[in-house]
Design a protein around this motif. Structure first.
Motif, PDB file in Angstrom:
ATOM      1  N   ASP A 152      43.004  31.188 -13.013  1.00  0.00           N
ATOM      2  CA  ASP A 152      42.885  30.492 -14.296  1.00  0.00           C
ATOM      3  C   ASP A 152      41.469  29.967 -14.494  1.00  0.00           C
ATOM      4  O   ASP A 152      40.747  29.684 -13.537  1.00  0.00           O
ATOM      5  CB  ASP A 152      43.850  29.300 -14.365  1.00  0.00           C
ATOM      6  CG  ASP A 152      45.294  29.711 -14.180  1.00  0.00           C
ATOM      7  OD1 ASP A 152      45.695  30.708 -14.783  1.00  0.00           O
ATOM      8  OD2 ASP A 152      46.007  29.025 -13.419  1.00  0.00           O
ATOM      9  N   PHE A 153      41.094  29.826 -15.768  1.00  0.00           N
ATOM     10  CA  PHE A 153      39.824  29.175 -16.092  1.00  0.00           C
ATOM     11  C   PHE A 153      40.007  28.464 -17.431  1.00  0.00           C
ATOM     12  O   PHE A 153      39.775  29.033 -18.495  1.00  0.00           O
ATOM     13  CB  PHE A 153      38.693  30.182 -16.159  1.00  0.00           C
ATOM     14  CG  PHE A 153      37.329  29.585 -15.894  1.00  0.00           C
ATOM     15  CD1 PHE A 153      37.107  28.218 -16.005  1.00  0.00           C
ATOM     16  CD2 PHE A 153      36.271  30.378 -15.523  1.00  0.00           C
ATOM     17  CE1 PHE A 153      35.869  27.655 -15.765  1.00  0.00           C
ATOM     18  CE2 PHE A 153      35.011  29.843 -15.281  1.00  0.00           C
ATOM     19  CZ  PHE A 153      34.816  28.484 -15.394  1.00  0.00           C
ATOM     20  N   SER A 154      40.425  27.214 -17.353  1.00  0.00           N
ATOM     21  CA  SER A 154      40.661  26.435 -18.565  1.00  0.00           C
ATOM     22  C   SER A 154      40.101  25.028 -18.373  1.00  0.00           C
ATOM     23  O   SER A 154      40.463  24.330 -17.427  1.00  0.00           O
ATOM     24  CB  SER A 154      42.166  26.356 -18.860  1.00  0.00           C
ATOM     25  OG  SER A 154      42.407  25.617 -20.038  1.00  0.00           O
ATOM     26  N   CYS A 174      37.125  31.324 -25.874  1.00  0.00           N
ATOM     27  CA  CYS A 174      37.199  31.176 -24.415  1.00  0.00           C
ATOM     28  C   CYS A 174      37.271  32.505 -23.676  1.00  0.00           C
ATOM     29  O   CYS A 174      36.982  32.556 -22.474  1.00  0.00           O
ATOM     30  CB  CYS A 174      38.368  30.282 -24.032  1.00  0.00           C
ATOM     31  SG  CYS A 174      39.994  30.930 -24.462  1.00  0.00           S
ATOM     32  N   LEU A 178      35.017  32.239 -20.590  1.00  0.00           N
ATOM     33  CA  LEU A 178      35.765  31.859 -19.394  1.00  0.00           C
ATOM     34  C   LEU A 178      36.680  32.969 -18.885  1.00  0.00           C
ATOM     35  O   LEU A 178      36.728  33.244 -17.683  1.00  0.00           O
ATOM     36  CB  LEU A 178      36.604  30.601 -19.680  1.00  0.00           C
ATOM     37  CG  LEU A 178      35.852  29.361 -20.165  1.00  0.00           C
ATOM     38  CD1 LEU A 178      36.840  28.217 -20.412  1.00  0.00           C
ATOM     39  CD2 LEU A 178      34.782  28.937 -19.165  1.00  0.00           C
ATOM     40  N   GLY A 179      37.422  33.580 -19.795  1.00  0.00           N
ATOM     41  CA  GLY A 179      38.404  34.583 -19.396  1.00  0.00           C
ATOM     42  C   GLY A 179      37.801  35.770 -18.668  1.00  0.00           C
ATOM     43  O   GLY A 179      38.486  36.453 -17.899  1.00  0.00           O
ATOM     44  N   ASN A 226      43.414  30.835 -19.821  1.00  0.00           N
ATOM     45  CA  ASN A 226      42.034  30.427 -20.081  1.00  0.00           C
ATOM     46  C   ASN A 226      41.975  29.579 -21.352  1.00  0.00           C
ATOM     47  O   ASN A 226      42.791  29.748 -22.244  1.00  0.00           O
ATOM     48  CB  ASN A 226      41.156  31.664 -20.273  1.00  0.00           C
ATOM     49  CG  ASN A 226      41.395  32.717 -19.204  1.00  0.00           C
ATOM     50  OD1 ASN A 226      40.967  32.553 -18.083  1.00  0.00           O
ATOM     51  ND2 ASN A 226      42.101  33.785 -19.558  1.00  0.00           N
ATOM     52  N   ASN A 234      41.796  25.660 -11.939  1.00  0.00           N
ATOM     53  CA  ASN A 234      40.884  26.801 -11.942  1.00  0.00           C
ATOM     54  C   ASN A 234      40.679  27.401 -10.548  1.00  0.00           C
ATOM     55  O   ASN A 234      39.565  27.790 -10.185  1.00  0.00           O
ATOM     56  CB  ASN A 234      39.541  26.414 -12.572  1.00  0.00           C
ATOM     57  CG  ASN A 234      39.705  25.965 -14.008  1.00  0.00           C
ATOM     58  OD1 ASN A 234      40.554  26.491 -14.729  1.00  0.00           O
ATOM     59  ND2 ASN A 234      38.925  24.997 -14.439  1.00  0.00           N
TER      60      ASN A 234
END
Length: 326
Positions: A152-154, A174, A178-179, A226, A234
């Motif tokens: 994950d990247f949020s 995002c 990030l994704g 994300n 993350n």
């Protein structure tokens, strides 16, 4: 010691972080920096010790003697800025996401090949010691066949209509910011998926958050969340038939990877603290490639960059998301 003449285009936050690392790399000579205004370029040059500064990218490309250029402009500008440098015969390290779509990426990489210059997406994650150790464990068969990846990247980021992250005309949203990290991890380990299932919360023409699942004929699948609306840990887990690997919080730049057997017993722990700030590893990779006369990195090959862009294109198509300047 042979030194490589570096230039930087763009003087924002990421350029500052990169310049900190560049300044402390022995093989790097800080040759020139360019910004959209001469004052910004001058201030940046004085802060980090660049020899020259330029008030336009065109002036820099035409007159700087930089051999390798780091491009740190907003995503929507990468295509034009990288093309400008390539056409002037300069090697390029360009921030991710490399462009807005796969077609632009393919055009840039084809041009770089035609001009005989080195080109690399600045996917620093792939150059970092913990990431490379993770790949070493997997290549050695220590977790068997990969069955599942969760990454994950949020981050919760306060909305600001002037921030590039929240502007479709800047390549905001995002996914590309990030994704790309979870998708790059998944692609690097499993290749192109056979099925993509995704959804996104859209606002003003871009994705504020998204959820992506990749499925493979082998039965393996990937799950990634994300966004800018909630804060997650993350971290990442790569699970296989014989064991699994965890990458600590902020998996894309973690300093710790842990290998477990199938029953969850710790087998090995690898910890590597950054020598500078983590950007030095991609600088070292560029230097290694240039010294070897390579036009692309074996850690971040062109084919990987193109295929990850294709995955993101497919996600955006599912959401009906198209940038105004595509």
């Amino acid at each position: 010691m042979e030194k490589f003449k570096w230039g930087v285009i763009g003087t924002g936050k990421i350029a500052h972080k990169f310049a900190v690392a560049l300044k402390h790399c022995e093989k790097a000579q800080l040759c020139g920096v360019a910004s959209r205004t001469e004052n910004k370029a001058k201030k940046f040059a004085e802060e980090f010790g660049f020899e020259k500064y330029y008030g336009s990218y065109a002036d820099f490309a035409a007159n700087s003697d930089a051999e390798i250029v780091y491009i740190a402009t907003p995503m929507a500008s990468h295509f034009a800025d990288a093309k400008l440098c390539i056409e002037h015969g300069k090697n390029v390290l360009c921030e991710k996401s490399l462009t807005l779509n796969a077609a632009q990426t393919e055009e840039l990489l084809a041009l770089a090949k035609a001009k005989g210059v080195f080109f690399m997406e600045a996917m620093w994650m792939k150059c970092r010691p913990v990431y490379r150790k993770m790949k070493e464990w997997i290549a050695s068969g220590l977790i068997g066949d990969i069955e599942y990846i969760k990454a994950d990247f949020s981050n919760f980021i306060t909305y600001d209509e002037n921030d590039r992250l929240f502007r479709a005309d800047c390549g905001g949203g995002c996914l590309l910011d990030l994704g790309i990290y979870p998708l790059t991890l998944a692609h690097d380990l499993l290749g192109m998926p056979d099925e993509i299932i995704s959804s996104a919360h859209m606002m003003n023409g871009f994705d504020m958050s998204n959820s992506i699942m990749l499925r493979y004929k082998s039965g393996a699948f990937v799950s990634a969340d994300n966004g800018f609306e909630i804060q997650l840990r993350n971290n990442a887990i790569i699970s296989g038939s014989k064991g699994f690997i965890t990458l600590g919080n902020w998996f894309h730049c973690t300093d710790e990877g842990v290998l477990f057997d199938r029953r969850g017993n710790e087998v090995e722990r690898f910890v590597y603290k950054d020598e500078i700030n983590g950007y030095e590893y991609e600088v070292d990779e560029v230097h290694r490639c240039l010294e070897a006369g390579l036009l692309e990195s074996t850690l971040v090959p062109h084919s990987d960059t193109i295929e990850v862009m294709k995955i993101m294109d497919k996600c955006r198509k599912q959401w009906g998301m198209k940038f105004p300047n595509e």
